[in-house]
Design an enzyme around this catalytic site. Structure first.
Site, PDB file in Angstrom:
ATOM      1  N   LYS A   1      13.669 -26.506   6.154  1.00 49.49           N
ATOM      2  CA  LYS A   1      14.941 -26.616   6.883  1.00 49.49           C
ATOM      3  C   LYS A   1      15.671 -27.867   6.410  1.00 49.49           C
ATOM      4  O   LYS A   1      15.066 -28.931   6.283  1.00 49.49           O
ATOM      5  CB  LYS A   1      14.680 -26.680   8.394  1.00 49.49           C
ATOM      6  CG  LYS A   1      14.168 -25.364   8.980  1.00 49.49           C
ATOM      7  CD  LYS A   1      14.012 -25.476  10.482  1.00 49.49           C
ATOM      8  CE  LYS A   1      13.294 -24.270  11.065  1.00 49.49           C
ATOM      9  NZ  LYS A   1      14.147 -23.132  11.380  1.00 49.49           N
TER      10      LYS A   1
ATOM     11  N   HIS B   1       7.516 -23.281   7.134  1.00 51.06           N
ATOM     12  CA  HIS B   1       8.943 -23.098   6.844  1.00 51.06           C
ATOM     13  C   HIS B   1       9.805 -24.199   7.461  1.00 51.06           C
ATOM     14  O   HIS B   1      10.942 -24.401   7.047  1.00 51.06           O
ATOM     15  CB  HIS B   1       9.425 -21.692   7.221  1.00 51.06           C
ATOM     16  CG  HIS B   1       9.695 -21.480   8.668  1.00 51.06           C
ATOM     17  ND1 HIS B   1       8.706 -21.247   9.588  1.00 51.06           N
ATOM     18  CD2 HIS B   1      10.853 -21.462   9.369  1.00 51.06           C
ATOM     19  CE1 HIS B   1       9.241 -21.091  10.783  1.00 51.06           C
ATOM     20  NE2 HIS B   1      10.545 -21.217  10.681  1.00 51.06           N
TER      21      HIS B   1
ATOM     22  N   ASP C   1       0.276 -21.844  17.168  1.00 55.89           N
ATOM     23  CA  ASP C   1       1.437 -21.220  16.519  1.00 55.89           C
ATOM     24  C   ASP C   1       2.514 -22.242  16.148  1.00 55.89           C
ATOM     25  O   ASP C   1       3.209 -22.073  15.153  1.00 55.89           O
ATOM     26  CB  ASP C   1       2.025 -20.161  17.477  1.00 55.89           C
ATOM     27  CG  ASP C   1       3.171 -19.376  16.866  1.00 55.89           C
ATOM     28  OD1 ASP C   1       2.989 -18.830  15.770  1.00 55.89           O
ATOM     29  OD2 ASP C   1       4.261 -19.317  17.492  1.00 55.89           O
TER      30      ASP C   1
ATOM     31  N   GLU D   1      12.618 -22.390  22.344  1.00 53.55           N
ATOM     32  CA  GLU D   1      13.119 -21.076  21.934  1.00 53.55           C
ATOM     33  C   GLU D   1      13.504 -20.267  23.159  1.00 53.55           C
ATOM     34  O   GLU D   1      12.912 -20.443  24.236  1.00 53.55           O
ATOM     35  CB  GLU D   1      12.035 -20.313  21.177  1.00 53.55           C
ATOM     36  CG  GLU D   1      11.591 -20.981  19.892  1.00 53.55           C
ATOM     37  CD  GLU D   1      10.559 -20.138  19.162  1.00 53.55           C
ATOM     38  OE1 GLU D   1      10.951 -19.403  18.266  1.00 53.55           O
ATOM     39  OE2 GLU D   1       9.375 -20.210  19.527  1.00 53.55           O
TER      40      GLU D   1
ATOM     41  N   ARG E   1       0.814  -1.226   0.000  1.00 58.76           N
ATOM     42  CA  ARG E   1       0.000   0.000   0.000  1.00 58.76           C
ATOM     43  C   ARG E   1       0.844   1.272   0.000  1.00 58.76           C
ATOM     44  O   ARG E   1       0.391   2.315  -0.446  1.00 58.76           O
ATOM     45  CB  ARG E   1      -0.862   0.003   1.261  1.00 58.76           C
ATOM     46  CG  ARG E   1      -2.291  -0.397   1.001  1.00 58.76           C
ATOM     47  CD  ARG E   1      -3.083  -0.309   2.259  1.00 58.76           C
ATOM     48  NE  ARG E   1      -2.281  -0.801   3.395  1.00 58.76           N
ATOM     49  CZ  ARG E   1      -2.789  -1.271   4.515  1.00 58.76           C
ATOM     50  NH1 ARG E   1      -4.079  -1.330   4.665  1.00 58.76           N
ATOM     51  NH2 ARG E   1      -2.025  -1.696   5.501  1.00 58.76           N
TER      52      ARG E   1
ATOM     53  N   LYS F   1       1.678 -19.116   6.928  1.00 58.48           N
ATOM     54  CA  LYS F   1       0.855 -19.447   8.076  1.00 58.48           C
ATOM     55  C   LYS F   1       0.470 -18.165   8.803  1.00 58.48           C
ATOM     56  O   LYS F   1       1.167 -17.165   8.626  1.00 58.48           O
ATOM     57  CB  LYS F   1       1.571 -20.423   8.996  1.00 58.48           C
ATOM     58  CG  LYS F   1       2.717 -19.812   9.809  1.00 58.48           C
ATOM     59  CD  LYS F   1       3.302 -20.820  10.736  1.00 58.48           C
ATOM     60  CE  LYS F   1       2.699 -20.711  12.114  1.00 58.48           C
ATOM     61  NZ  LYS F   1       3.458 -19.859  13.030  1.00 58.48           N
TER      62      LYS F   1
ATOM     63  N   HIS G   1       4.334 -26.785  12.828  1.00 56.52           N
ATOM     64  CA  HIS G   1       5.739 -27.206  12.792  1.00 56.52           C
ATOM     65  C   HIS G   1       5.972 -28.565  13.476  1.00 56.52           C
ATOM     66  O   HIS G   1       6.606 -29.455  12.920  1.00 56.52           O
ATOM     67  CB  HIS G   1       6.649 -26.162  13.432  1.00 56.52           C
ATOM     68  CG  HIS G   1       6.507 -24.787  12.844  1.00 56.52           C
ATOM     69  ND1 HIS G   1       6.258 -24.569  11.515  1.00 56.52           N
ATOM     70  CD2 HIS G   1       6.581 -23.549  13.402  1.00 56.52           C
ATOM     71  CE1 HIS G   1       6.191 -23.263  11.289  1.00 56.52           C
ATOM     72  NE2 HIS G   1       6.380 -22.624  12.421  1.00 56.52           N
TER      73      HIS G   1
HETATM   74  C1  BG6 Z   1       7.008 -19.272  13.564  1.00 57.28           C
HETATM   75  C2  BG6 Z   1       6.243 -18.950  14.820  1.00 57.28           C
HETATM   76  O1  BG6 Z   1       6.178 -19.960  12.665  1.00 57.28           O
HETATM   77  O2  BG6 Z   1       8.127 -20.077  13.888  1.00 57.28           O
HETATM   78  C3  BG6 Z   1       7.134 -18.252  15.819  1.00 57.28           C
HETATM   79  O3  BG6 Z   1       5.135 -18.105  14.503  1.00 57.28           O
HETATM   80  C4  BG6 Z   1       8.396 -19.038  16.063  1.00 57.28           C
HETATM   81  O4  BG6 Z   1       6.449 -18.011  17.045  1.00 57.28           O
HETATM   82  C5  BG6 Z   1       9.059 -19.454  14.742  1.00 57.28           C
HETATM   83  O5  BG6 Z   1       9.282 -18.241  16.834  1.00 57.28           O
HETATM   84  C6  BG6 Z   1      10.203 -20.409  14.976  1.00 57.28           C
HETATM   85  O6  BG6 Z   1      10.903 -20.604  13.781  1.00 57.28           O
HETATM   86  P1  BG6 Z   1      12.467 -20.939  13.770  1.00 57.28           P
HETATM   87  O7  BG6 Z   1      12.778 -21.147  12.330  1.00 57.28           O
HETATM   88  O8  BG6 Z   1      13.151 -19.761  14.384  1.00 57.28           O
HETATM   89  O9  BG6 Z   1      12.633 -22.169  14.596  1.00 57.28           O
END
Ligand code: BG6
Length: 483
Positions: free
Chosen positions: A182, A178, A235, A216, A51, A148, A240
């Site tokens: 990896k 994603h 999430d 994390e 935008r 996502k 994942h």
């Molecule tokens: C994302 C989540 O999809 O993946 C995040 O929304 C998370 O909350 C992230 O931190 C983790 O990805 P990676 O690649 O850093 O392990």
């Protein structure tokens, strides 16, 4: 050992949400690195659409700045960077209105792949698909890439799938998780299906249990509004961790082809038992040592959203009946570590009579320090009897593969090039996402119905005590959480 690079065909890639965080932090750097690797044709075209009132030059300047921040010094070749920026264009567009669409149509060239990356708020996924169709941009050359979260629950995921299906064939829809991009996650399939060593033992007869950890150290800082409406279950677990579980548990597909792989993954998700309340722990990190807690990062001071989940689940099929899978993920934990551990059963009989029999363990480190470790029992050196010790057989990609192992491409590099190549193997199919929600929804509905509150856990620790107890009561324990 240099990584092999196979160039892709010429393409036009449109990034909706081109000035957003994901575009600048992930998508453009990934494209630049593929360009640097010689994979991208010199006449590729990357069109930022958003935008903001920018022109090509202003967008290139913004991209240059973002790349400066995100690309490692040794990869910042000024001449190559200039050549890459020359591929960038900008179209100011109203995703839900009419403005800018004619300009976008004019910018796209016939006879090549048109990839449209929806790097926008989820509320815009369906409207964008409709707009593309309305402007004649949904032909066979078109592919749409959807980030996502794909839906918030089963009903919304179904509705979104239905809208997309009105405008695009399933073969044109690339739903991103994603984690599938990896390197080590793809390696799960190579390890299982390109070796003879593991597969014969890969079942409930020999595997005691499986642990999947995605820990994390970051909190939800800055993402409070999104995260508080989501939580770790939506999430991380629904997507994942579910993908990791699928790759570990699935049957060997007949071929490494999109539907052969995805068919097997869907079967795993459909075989998951529902989760009993006693088999799941949810936590929320507390403030500690001057660092804000979860509730300081979100608007609702009474938020019941979880930043940690640990659970036990069974895959009810012939291969896995009786072998539990333990999953845990959380924020503000002790270490940033993603790994999968397959814990084998004890040998049936010890000829050494020491009673200390311990199963082998295969650990696949997804990140960081990508690699594989196998725990084996050997004789402790020295005279004086047969004493046994456990030692690691350790393989680190960085050490074993030299440059190619140290320079692991970002997940987005692989996934973006797969979109251009038209390979959907590492993308989620519509039915797969729906099956994952169908399993996740009752868990969340149960929490809501019971007014369940997450338990507090200390920042920088290994998660709530209750998560440790989830294992202890089965006579097992989590692997140490070490980065
Ligand atoms: C994302 C989540 O999809 O993946 C995040 O929304 C998370 O909350 C992230 O931190 C983790 O990805 P990676 O690649 O850093 O392990």
């Amino acid at each position: 050992m240099a990584a092999r690079t196979i160039p892709v065909d010429a393409f036009d890639l449109v990034i909706f949400g081109a000035t957003g965080d994901l575009a600048l932090r992930k998508i453009l750097p990934a494209l630049y690195r593929r360009f640097l690797a010689g994979q991208m044709p010199a006449d590729a075209q990357i069109v930022g659409a958003a935008r903001s009132a920018l022109d090509d030059a202003a967008y290139r300047a913004r991209a240059r700045e973002a790349l400066g921040d995100r690309v490692a010094g040794d990869k910042r070749d000024p001449a190559i960077l200039d050549a890459f920026l020359d591929l960038l264009f900008y179209v100011r567009i109203d995703a839900t209105g009419e403005a800018g669409w004619d300009a976008l149509c004019d910018r796209l060239r016939p006879g090549r792949v048109h990839a449209f990356y929806f790097s926008v708020a989820p509320g815009l996924f369906a409207p964008l698909a409709e707009r593309l169709h309305a402007h004649g941009l949904a032909g066979p050359e078109a592919r749409i890439v959807i980030e996502k979260p794909f839906g918030h629950d089963l009903a919304s995921a179904r509705a979104l799938n239905a809208t997309l299906a009105q405008h695009f064939d399933e073969g044109q829809v690339y739903r991103i998780d994603h984690y599938l991009g990896k390197e080590t996650v793809q390696n799960l399939m190579a390890i299982r299906f390109a070796n003879m060593l593991f597969e014969p033992l890969w079942n409930a007869h020999y595997v005691d249990h499986v642990q999947i950890t995605v820990a994390e150290t970051v909190g939800v800082d800055g993402r409070g509004p999104y995260y508080d409406g989501s939580g770790a279950m939506r999430d991380m677990v629904q997507n994942h961790l579910m993908q990791l579980l699928c790759l570990i548990a699935m049957e060997p597909p007949a071929r490494f082809e999109p539907d052969a792989v995805r068919d097997e993954k869907v079967k795993v998700i459909r075989a998951l038992d529902p989760i009993a309340p006693a088999d799941i722990v949810r936590g929320q990190y507390a403030a500690a040592g001057g660092r804000p807690g979860y509730l300081d990062a979100v608007e609702d001071p009474g938020s019941r959203t979880e930043s940690f989940v640990a659970l036990k689940v069974h895959v009810s099929n012939w291969r896995w009946a009786g072998t539990p899978f333990y999953l845990r993920t959380g924020k503000r934990l002790r270490a940033r570590v993603s790994e999968i551990a397959v814990i084998f059963k004890d040998p049936p009989h010890s000829i050494f009579g020491d009673g200390a029999r311990r199963g082998n363990e295969l650990v696949i480190r997804v990140q960081p320090d990508e690699g594989i470790t196998m725990r084996v029992t050997i004789k402790e050196p020295g005279p004086g009897g047969m004493r046994l010790i456990e030692v690691p057989l350790d393989m680190s990609f960085a050490e074993a593969l030299g440059d190619a192992g140290a320079d692991i491409p970002d997940a987005y590099e692989r996934l973006l090039m797969d979109v251009i190549r038209g390979n959907q193997t590492l993308f989620m199919r519509g039915d797969e996402v729906e099956a994952a929600w169908a399993w996740t929804d009752p868990v969340i509905a149960g929490w809501d119905a019971r007014g369940d509150r997450p338990v507090a856990y200390e920042s920088g620790g290994a998660g709530p005590e209750e998560a440790l107890a989830l294992m202890h009561r089965d006579g097992r324990r989590w692997r140490a959480m070490e980065g």
